[in-house]
Scaffold this active site. Structure first.
Site, PDB file in Angstrom:
ATOM      1  N   ASP A   1       0.805  -1.222   0.000  1.00 51.41           N
ATOM      2  CA  ASP A   1       0.000   0.000   0.000  1.00 51.41           C
ATOM      3  C   ASP A   1       0.836   1.268   0.000  1.00 51.41           C
ATOM      4  O   ASP A   1       0.340   2.346  -0.349  1.00 51.41           O
ATOM      5  CB  ASP A   1      -0.846   0.052   1.289  1.00 51.41           C
ATOM      6  CG  ASP A   1      -2.101  -0.767   1.187  1.00 51.41           C
ATOM      7  OD1 ASP A   1      -2.640  -0.883   0.080  1.00 51.41           O
ATOM      8  OD2 ASP A   1      -2.539  -1.286   2.223  1.00 51.41           O
ATOM      9  N   CYS A   2       2.053   1.149   0.450  1.00 48.92           N
ATOM     10  CA  CYS A   2       2.873   2.342   0.667  1.00 48.92           C
ATOM     11  C   CYS A   2       3.808   2.641  -0.498  1.00 48.92           C
ATOM     12  O   CYS A   2       4.582   3.595  -0.447  1.00 48.92           O
ATOM     13  CB  CYS A   2       3.686   2.176   1.941  1.00 48.92           C
ATOM     14  SG  CYS A   2       2.632   1.910   3.347  1.00 48.92           S
TER      15      CYS A   2
END
Ligand code: BGC
Ligand code: IFM
Length: 814
Positions: free
Chosen positions: A483-484
């Site tokens: 997600d990052c």
């Protein structure tokens, strides 16, 4: 250092001190009503949705931490204490917390009065049952005052924590005998209510927090408890609570139990607009009547035990390693069920108000539970598919109550579509139920756009085909599994972050990881097509898969490992040319699991690089070297301090990918080492370092760059549970469901001599005995199925058989 021990016989973890490094929690509930309960009785409960139907209140980030729960105060003379130690924190003469499957028991003693508080949610009812049994162990009569305490939440947990201008005026309760009803409306009128009752007459009650506690007092010294009498307060607004006051007199040696029920009731739909003040008490009373006697509670607990026994009997191993057996047979599968039920919504690290059900998360959770609850997996798959858009992309999250995609978060995580194939593939291999592919599922939750599930899979696959970047690799979108890693979200506008930046659409960043997924799950999709007689489509899909494989081997190979991605400027990420973040774990695991580079020897090389560059004694870190400063072209990943979370933390979720990958190339010793390092039961002895519960996986352990190397965080709700179970059950122990049957293909440490597995598969109970006389790591040389020798390691599925006995001999084929 340990703070308790496993009790495998009773399938419990027994905590022997309230002073655990962090609250060590358990989950109660198996379907609609869920609770979190810590080893000091903290936590809360909700109905289906931790955000929209919160029943009791919790304060995250409180000080002292974990200071809200279901509390029982015992006032024995001038001593006040709680069976779970908190909130009064009186030193106890004896304390134990037994976390079991769907129940928690707090056992303690003070000044000759023993307490046992059993808490559970019955299999099929929407309530928590608390049975408090008190025993007088002295030679004299004991008189004591007992006070219960629970704090109600005004249903919507976000509003409850924000909207005080309204909330302080809305709280409403009603007291009827021993029952306290919480009937605050949440905008809609009287559609539901909660109650808290006890099976005996009370001598008083309180429903207003300030009256119970005293306006400037804490829960550790409530004025009513200290005074030994309730104030019979009725809450009007402010903070509605439930507290019963009971007086107890116990003869020497006498035991008595009080049964409390904290329940939730919905009014029938057509009563929605009933006048305020009218509660459907008959519904509540019917529920209360089910838990009034010890015999009823005993029966409900027995039913709960049977529920778990039946579930867990579907897969069990018997090996020479006690810790392995305990994790596989009890705790790993238990955690898989919890993650399936809650996705990433409510834990002691997830507030229940942020994430609902994740599309990719819930799809992966299926990998850990399709063998346990196939019918529920089927429904879940259809719910998830209905949040997909017509172009194959999907909402990233949805709310469990409404099952509607979450528009605030939206879409754009380009790995999401392929996880649907992963989940459905696992379901089909487990059940053989191809009828699910013909089930209609909406697009974008719009029933008028419904199409068969097979069409959803097709669009999932097509989405990646039609979203490729300059290297022929899949576009990453907002992020992939990581997600990052926000490669398209660069912006140097002050105040504009990776979450809000506007240049997503133009972003050309590519993901090698999704490339690996495409090869793995594309091949699974081709098999599904072939099985459905779609020969031409299967061939086209395989051709696309081969094109992607070539692109990964070409642009995705860095020389000694797989590149992670290309950023929006087509610069490599996770390559030796980078100054930091040269190698990432994700593509090494996923590409090798997909079989990319195995024949060429590249896969083995990539895994060797992982071992050389990412290994630590506590597990494999996500990347190296860690990013030391914020980088606009990478996004959130570089916002974490080195060694934490996605910036070179030991992300437990993708450690099993490496274990699986090692098994793919036949390295059983290494595959097991990787499995063992992050497995909680194997780090129980260092709980003072690891700090989270030794019976469940955590999302992350601080990596070697972090000052707190080895410290875990975010326990319970993590895809680690499902992936580790897939790893250990399919790749290590080698029980591999296929569309046509069950294959047995173990990959184990060469030191293992034998193990047995019992596995229920499509209605047949397989009793599988594996022997490894030559001490190999992989390879099956002989197999007998019900006494008949066969050359292949696939046990073809024969319907209608109750039991099947299989003897497997490992060795090196001639
Ligand atoms: C990550 C977090 C991150 C968040 C952003 C999560 O999946 O684990 O570190 O802050 O996504 O939405
Ligand atoms: O893949 C994600 C997951 O969806 C939520 N937890 C963190 C993972 C890695 O970013």
């Amino acid at each position: 250092m340990q703070f308790g021990h496993f009790d495998d016989q009773n399938k419990e973890y027994v905590i022997t001190t309230p002073h655990t490094p962090l609250p060590w929690i358990n989950y109660l509930g198996s379907r609609d009503f869920f609770s979190l309960i810590s080893n000091t009785a903290g936590g809360y409960c909700f109905y289906r949705d931790a955000k929209l139907r919160r029943i009791t209140r919790y304060r995250y980030n409180d000080c002292p931490r974990d200071s809200v729960g279901r509390y029982y105060y015992i006032k024995d003379g001038s001593t006040v204490w709680n069976p779970g130690w908190k909130p009064v924190k009186t030193e106890l003469d004896r304390y134990r917390c037994r976390h079991g499957l769907g129940y928690t028991v707090l056992e303690s003693e003070k000044n000759g009065l023993a307490a046992s508080l059993e808490c559970f949610v019955p299999v099929a009812d929407n309530c928590e049952v608390h049975r408090l049994t008190l025993t007088n162990r002295t030679d004299a009569v004991k008189e004591a005052e007992l006070f219960s305490y629970a704090e109600f939440c005004l249903w919507n947990a976000v509003d409850d924590a924000n909207n005080f201008q309204r909330n302080f005026s809305t709280g409403e309760v009603e007291v009827d005998g021993s029952t306290i009803y919480h009937k605050t409306e949440y905008r809609e009128r009287r559609t539901h209510f909660a109650f808290y009752t006890v099976n005996r007459p009370v001598c008083g009650f309180d429903t207003d927090r300030d009256s119970f506690c005293g306006a400037d007092r804490d829960l550790d010294a409530p004025q009513t408890v200290l005074a030994g009498s309730s104030r019979d307060s009725i809450a009007h607004g402010w903070a509605p609570v439930g507290s019963h006051h009971l007086h107890l007199a116990l003869q020497p040696g006498e035991s008595t139990s009080c049964i409390f029920v904290l329940g939730y009731v919905e009014n029938p739909k057509d009563d929605k607009w009933e006048a305020p003040g009218v509660l459907k008490k008959d519904r509540a009373r019917a529920l209360m009547e089910k838990y009034r006697t010890d015999a009823q509670v005993d029966a409900a607990l027995q039913e709960l035990h049977m529920y778990w026994e039946t579930l867990l009997s579907r897969f069990s191993v018997h090996s020479e390693d006690e810790k392995l057996d305990r994790m596989v047979n009890i705790w790993n599968q238990y955690q898989c069920m919890v993650t399936f039920n809650l996705s990433r919504s409510a834990s002691y690290f997830e507030s229940g108000t942020g994430r609902g059900m994740g599309f990719r998360d819930s799809c992966q959770d299926l990998l850990g539970i399709v063998h346990l609850v196939p019918e529920r997996s089927r429904q879940r798959i259809l719910d998830i598919a209905a949040t997909q858009f017509e172009d194959g992309s999907s909402y990233h999250q949805y709310q469990p109550l409404t099952k509607k995609g979450n528009a605030d978060i939206g879409s754009g995580f380009n790995d999401d579509p392929l996880w649907l194939i992963a989940g459905v593939g696992a379901y089909l291999r487990e059940t053989g139920d191809f009828s699910i592919l013909q089930e209609q599922a909406a697009f974008d939750n719009d029933e008028t756009k419904a199409q068969p599930l097979l069409e959803h899979l097709r669009r999932s696959f097509q989405y990646s085909c039609s979203h490729k970047g300059p290297h022929g690799l899949p576009l990453i979108g907002r992020a992939d599994w990581n997600d990052c890693l926000n490669l398209n979200c660069f912006s140097d506008e002050p105040g504009e972050s990776f979450q809000t930046c506007s240049n997503l659409e133009s972003g050309k960043a590519e993901s090698v990881f999704i490339g690996g997924m495409f090869v793995k799950y594309g091949a699974e999709y081709a098999d599904i097509c072939a099985h459905c007689g779609l020969t031409e489509e299967a061939a086209q899909v395989r051709a696309q898969v081969e094109t992607m494989r070539a692109a990964v081997l070409d642009a995705g190979w860095d020389g000694a490992w797989f590149v992670r991605a290309y950023d929006a400027f087509s610069k490599p990420v996770g390559s030796h040319v980078c100054d930091e973040g040269q190698i990432f774990i994700e593509p090494q695991g996923m590409c090798v699991m997909a079989g990319i580079g195995v024949q060429e020897g590249l896969a083995q090389k990539a895994l060797q690089s992982v071992q050389e560059r990412l290994d630590t004694k506590y597990g494999i870190v996500l990347l190296q070297p860690a990013y030391t400063s914020y980088r606009l072209n990478l996004g959130e990943i570089s916002s974490y301090p080195p060694g934490y979370k996605e910036n070179a933390g030991i992300f437990c979720h993708n450690n099993p990918w490496i274990s699986c990958a090692e098994a793919v190339v036949g390295h059983g010793d290494r595959a097991f080492t990787v499995y063992r390092r992050t497995c909680p039961a194997y780090v129980e002895e260092i709980s003072e370092i690891h700090r989270t519960e030794p019976y469940v996986y955590s999302q992350m352990v601080a990596g070697k760059d972090a000052p707190s190397f080895g410290e875990a965080k975010n326990s319970w709700l993590t895809g680690t549970a499902a992936w580790t179970f897939a790893d250990v059950s399919q790749y290590l122990l080698g029980m591999q469901p296929e569309l046509d049957g069950l294959r047995v293909n173990p990959c184990i440490p060469h030191t293992w001599k034998a193990f047995t597995v019992e596995r229920l598969f499509r209605g047949t109970r397989y009793h599988i005995a594996v022997r490894n006389p030559d001490g190999v790591q992989k390879g099956v040389v002989r197999m007998e199925v019900d006494g008949k020798p066969q050359t292949d390691s696939l046990i073809s599925f024969v319907p209608g058989k109750a039991d099947c006995y299989v003897q497997v001999t490992m060795g090196t084929p001639e």
